[in-house]
Design a protein around this motif. Structure first.
Motif, PDB file in Angstrom:
ATOM      1  N   ILE A 182       0.831  -1.203   0.000  1.00  0.00           N
ATOM      2  CA  ILE A 182       0.000   0.000   0.000  1.00  0.00           C
ATOM      3  C   ILE A 182       0.868   1.256   0.000  1.00  0.00           C
ATOM      4  O   ILE A 182       0.481   2.289  -0.557  1.00  0.00           O
ATOM      5  N   GLU A 183       2.050   1.155   0.583  1.00  0.00           N
ATOM      6  CA  GLU A 183       2.990   2.274   0.504  1.00  0.00           C
ATOM      7  C   GLU A 183       3.443   2.476  -0.940  1.00  0.00           C
ATOM      8  O   GLU A 183       3.483   3.606  -1.439  1.00  0.00           O
ATOM      9  N   PHE A 184       3.765   1.394  -1.627  1.00  0.00           N
ATOM     10  CA  PHE A 184       4.182   1.450  -3.021  1.00  0.00           C
ATOM     11  C   PHE A 184       3.086   2.049  -3.906  1.00  0.00           C
ATOM     12  O   PHE A 184       3.360   2.838  -4.820  1.00  0.00           O
ATOM     13  N   LEU A 185       1.830   1.687  -3.604  1.00  0.00           N
ATOM     14  CA  LEU A 185       0.707   2.161  -4.414  1.00  0.00           C
ATOM     15  C   LEU A 185       0.217   3.545  -4.012  1.00  0.00           C
ATOM     16  O   LEU A 185      -0.620   4.130  -4.695  1.00  0.00           O
ATOM     17  N   GLY A 186       0.734   4.080  -2.905  1.00  0.00           N
ATOM     18  CA  GLY A 186       0.310   5.391  -2.447  1.00  0.00           C
ATOM     19  C   GLY A 186      -1.095   5.406  -1.883  1.00  0.00           C
ATOM     20  O   GLY A 186      -1.798   6.418  -1.948  1.00  0.00           O
ATOM     21  N   ILE A 187      -1.523   4.289  -1.292  1.00  0.00           N
ATOM     22  CA  ILE A 187      -2.860   4.181  -0.697  1.00  0.00           C
ATOM     23  C   ILE A 187      -2.778   4.561   0.770  1.00  0.00           C
ATOM     24  O   ILE A 187      -1.873   4.139   1.489  1.00  0.00           O
ATOM     25  N   GLU A 188      -3.737   5.365   1.212  1.00  0.00           N
ATOM     26  CA  GLU A 188      -3.697   5.903   2.576  1.00  0.00           C
ATOM     27  C   GLU A 188      -4.180   4.875   3.597  1.00  0.00           C
ATOM     28  O   GLU A 188      -5.281   4.344   3.491  1.00  0.00           O
ATOM     29  N   ARG A 189      -3.352   4.638   4.593  1.00  0.00           N
ATOM     30  CA  ARG A 189      -3.761   3.812   5.713  1.00  0.00           C
ATOM     31  C   ARG A 189      -4.363   4.697   6.781  1.00  0.00           C
ATOM     32  O   ARG A 189      -3.886   5.820   7.019  1.00  0.00           O
ATOM     33  N   VAL A 190      -5.424   4.217   7.427  1.00  0.00           N
ATOM     34  CA  VAL A 190      -6.079   4.985   8.485  1.00  0.00           C
ATOM     35  C   VAL A 190      -6.057   4.178   9.769  1.00  0.00           C
ATOM     36  O   VAL A 190      -5.888   2.954   9.754  1.00  0.00           O
ATOM     37  N   ASP A 191      -6.222   4.861  10.902  1.00  0.00           N
ATOM     38  CA  ASP A 191      -6.222   4.187  12.196  1.00  0.00           C
ATOM     39  C   ASP A 191      -7.456   3.300  12.335  1.00  0.00           C
ATOM     40  O   ASP A 191      -8.572   3.686  11.949  1.00  0.00           O
ATOM     41  N   ALA A 192      -7.265   2.126  12.876  1.00  0.00           N
ATOM     42  CA  ALA A 192      -8.383   1.231  13.163  1.00  0.00           C
ATOM     43  C   ALA A 192      -9.101   1.720  14.413  1.00  0.00           C
ATOM     44  O   ALA A 192      -8.513   2.407  15.261  1.00  0.00           O
ATOM     45  N   PRO A 193     -10.381   1.398  14.566  1.00  0.00           N
ATOM     46  CA  PRO A 193     -11.109   1.784  15.782  1.00  0.00           C
ATOM     47  C   PRO A 193     -10.444   1.210  17.028  1.00  0.00           C
ATOM     48  O   PRO A 193      -9.742   0.188  16.962  1.00  0.00           O
ATOM     49  N   ALA A 194     -10.675   1.849  18.150  1.00  0.00           N
ATOM     50  CA  ALA A 194     -10.049   1.427  19.400  1.00  0.00           C
ATOM     51  C   ALA A 194     -10.402  -0.013  19.753  1.00  0.00           C
ATOM     52  O   ALA A 194      -9.593  -0.728  20.354  1.00  0.00           O
ATOM     53  N   GLU A 195     -11.612  -0.448  19.367  1.00  0.00           N
ATOM     54  CA  GLU A 195     -12.040  -1.800  19.728  1.00  0.00           C
ATOM     55  C   GLU A 195     -11.550  -2.872  18.747  1.00  0.00           C
ATOM     56  O   GLU A 195     -11.784  -4.061  18.957  1.00  0.00           O
ATOM     57  N   ALA A 196     -10.848  -2.475  17.704  1.00  0.00           N
ATOM     58  CA  ALA A 196     -10.388  -3.426  16.690  1.00  0.00           C
ATOM     59  C   ALA A 196      -9.263  -4.303  17.234  1.00  0.00           C
ATOM     60  O   ALA A 196      -8.537  -3.914  18.156  1.00  0.00           O
ATOM     61  N   ALA A 197      -9.113  -5.464  16.641  1.00  0.00           N
ATOM     62  CA  ALA A 197      -8.012  -6.357  17.015  1.00  0.00           C
ATOM     63  C   ALA A 197      -6.687  -5.714  16.636  1.00  0.00           C
ATOM     64  O   ALA A 197      -6.611  -4.893  15.716  1.00  0.00           O
ATOM     65  N   GLY A 198      -5.634  -6.107  17.348  1.00  0.00           N
ATOM     66  CA  GLY A 198      -4.337  -5.463  17.167  1.00  0.00           C
ATOM     67  C   GLY A 198      -3.735  -5.613  15.788  1.00  0.00           C
ATOM     68  O   GLY A 198      -2.915  -4.792  15.374  1.00  0.00           O
ATOM     69  N   GLY A 199      -4.126  -6.664  15.052  1.00  0.00           N
ATOM     70  CA  GLY A 199      -3.538  -6.887  13.743  1.00  0.00           C
ATOM     71  C   GLY A 199      -4.307  -6.292  12.585  1.00  0.00           C
ATOM     72  O   GLY A 199      -3.888  -6.411  11.430  1.00  0.00           O
ATOM     73  N   GLU A 200      -5.421  -5.632  12.869  1.00  0.00           N
ATOM     74  CA  GLU A 200      -6.260  -5.100  11.796  1.00  0.00           C
ATOM     75  C   GLU A 200      -5.564  -3.962  11.055  1.00  0.00           C
ATOM     76  O   GLU A 200      -4.884  -3.131  11.648  1.00  0.00           O
ATOM     77  N   VAL A 201      -5.754  -3.949   9.736  1.00  0.00           N
ATOM     78  CA  VAL A 201      -5.226  -2.874   8.891  1.00  0.00           C
ATOM     79  C   VAL A 201      -6.391  -2.300   8.080  1.00  0.00           C
ATOM     80  O   VAL A 201      -7.144  -3.046   7.450  1.00  0.00           O
ATOM     81  N   ARG A 202      -6.512  -0.972   8.100  1.00  0.00           N
ATOM     82  CA  ARG A 202      -7.556  -0.284   7.330  1.00  0.00           C
ATOM     83  C   ARG A 202      -6.924   0.696   6.356  1.00  0.00           C
ATOM     84  O   ARG A 202      -5.981   1.410   6.704  1.00  0.00           O
ATOM     85  N   VAL A 203      -7.458   0.722   5.145  1.00  0.00           N
ATOM     86  CA  VAL A 203      -7.010   1.701   4.153  1.00  0.00           C
ATOM     87  C   VAL A 203      -8.234   2.318   3.503  1.00  0.00           C
ATOM     88  O   VAL A 203      -9.318   1.727   3.493  1.00  0.00           O
ATOM     89  N   ARG A 204      -8.052   3.521   2.960  1.00  0.00           N
ATOM     90  CA  ARG A 204      -9.156   4.168   2.250  1.00  0.00           C
ATOM     91  C   ARG A 204      -9.414   3.445   0.927  1.00  0.00           C
ATOM     92  O   ARG A 204      -8.502   2.918   0.306  1.00  0.00           O
ATOM     93  N   THR A 205     -10.676   3.414   0.530  1.00  0.00           N
ATOM     94  CA  THR A 205     -11.010   2.786  -0.738  1.00  0.00           C
ATOM     95  C   THR A 205     -10.301   3.511  -1.878  1.00  0.00           C
ATOM     96  O   THR A 205      -9.999   4.702  -1.795  1.00  0.00           O
ATOM     97  N   ASP A 206     -10.022   2.772  -2.912  1.00  0.00           N
ATOM     98  CA  ASP A 206      -9.261   3.288  -4.043  1.00  0.00           C
ATOM     99  C   ASP A 206      -9.841   2.646  -5.307  1.00  0.00           C
ATOM    100  O   ASP A 206     -10.115   1.448  -5.325  1.00  0.00           O
TER     101      ASP A 206
END
Length: 217
Positions: A182-206
């Motif tokens: 996602i870094e290579f593609l320039g896709i924005e990662r956003v913070d997961a909700p506080a209640e999310a599991a520690g390994g969750e990854v969220r990115v904006r739709t593209d």
């Protein structure tokens, strides 16, 4: 959907190295899967091999080492290896092999040409795998593969969510690869909700991912 690489009756040999090989002749992949499932579950072995002599292809399952290998003989022989993090991955890999041989496993996970590569840390393996994708098209396809195995679209259609309910120690290699891609593609990662599991990854739709993900849905 992948086309059968050699439709019609096929012969396979199942081995575990004890000399008690099992030869089967089957009419379709499902029949082969049922036969191998019984073979796999009926033995205690560190290595199980499925051989398709007609095509020169083999699949080797090594539960003792947490590894799956696929082998292709011929003019351009090739072998690749996959680190398995979950025990329920072995039989699905066999089904893909029965359906479409060596090529049927292309999108099954992070394949490496050297067994030694599997000894690296998950983060190193993930980064190395990501580095093999040097085009936008390839990177998007690989992100889609990871998403198809572990992701969903949030109800608001704003984010793609990967590794939902996964802890930080789960799927470390896949997560490391995803973050590089996602870094290579320039896709924005956003913070997961506080209640999310520690390994969750969220990115904006593209839009690039929208098109590719639709193919995997």
């Amino acid at each position: 959907m992948a086309r059968p690489y050699n439709p019609g009756p096929k012969q396979f040999v199942f081995t575990v190295g004890d000399g008690n090989d099992q030869e089967v002749s089957v009419g379709d992949p499902q029949e082969a899967y049922v036969a191998f499932s019984a073979f796999f579950r009926g033995r205690e072995s560190g290595t199980y091999t499925i051989k398709d002599a007609a095509s020169g292809q083999s699949l080797v399952l090594m539960p003792g080492q947490g590894v799956i290998s696929r082998i292709k003989d011929g003019d351009q022989p090739c072998s690749e290896h996959l680190q398995v993090d979950r025990g329920n991955r072995y039989l699905p890999s066999a089904m893909l092999f029965f359906e479409n041989g060596y090529a049927g496993l292309d999108r099954f996970g992070q394949w490496f040409s050297g067994l030694a590569d599997l000894h690296a840390s998950p983060e190193t393996r993930g980064a190395a795998r990501a580095a093999t994708f040097t085009t936008e098209t390839g990177a998007v396809e690989e992100v889609a593969r990871i998403w198809a195995d572990s992701g969903y679209v949030d109800p608001g259609d704003q984010y793609y969510v990967f590794f939902d309910s996964h802890g930080v120690d789960d799927d470390r290699a896949e997560r490391a690869e995803l973050l590089k891609l996602i870094e290579f593609l320039g896709i924005e990662r956003v913070d997961a909700p506080a209640e999310a599991a520690g390994g969750e990854v969220r990115v904006r739709t593209d839009h690039r991912l929208d098109v590719e993900f639709a193919r995997w849905s």
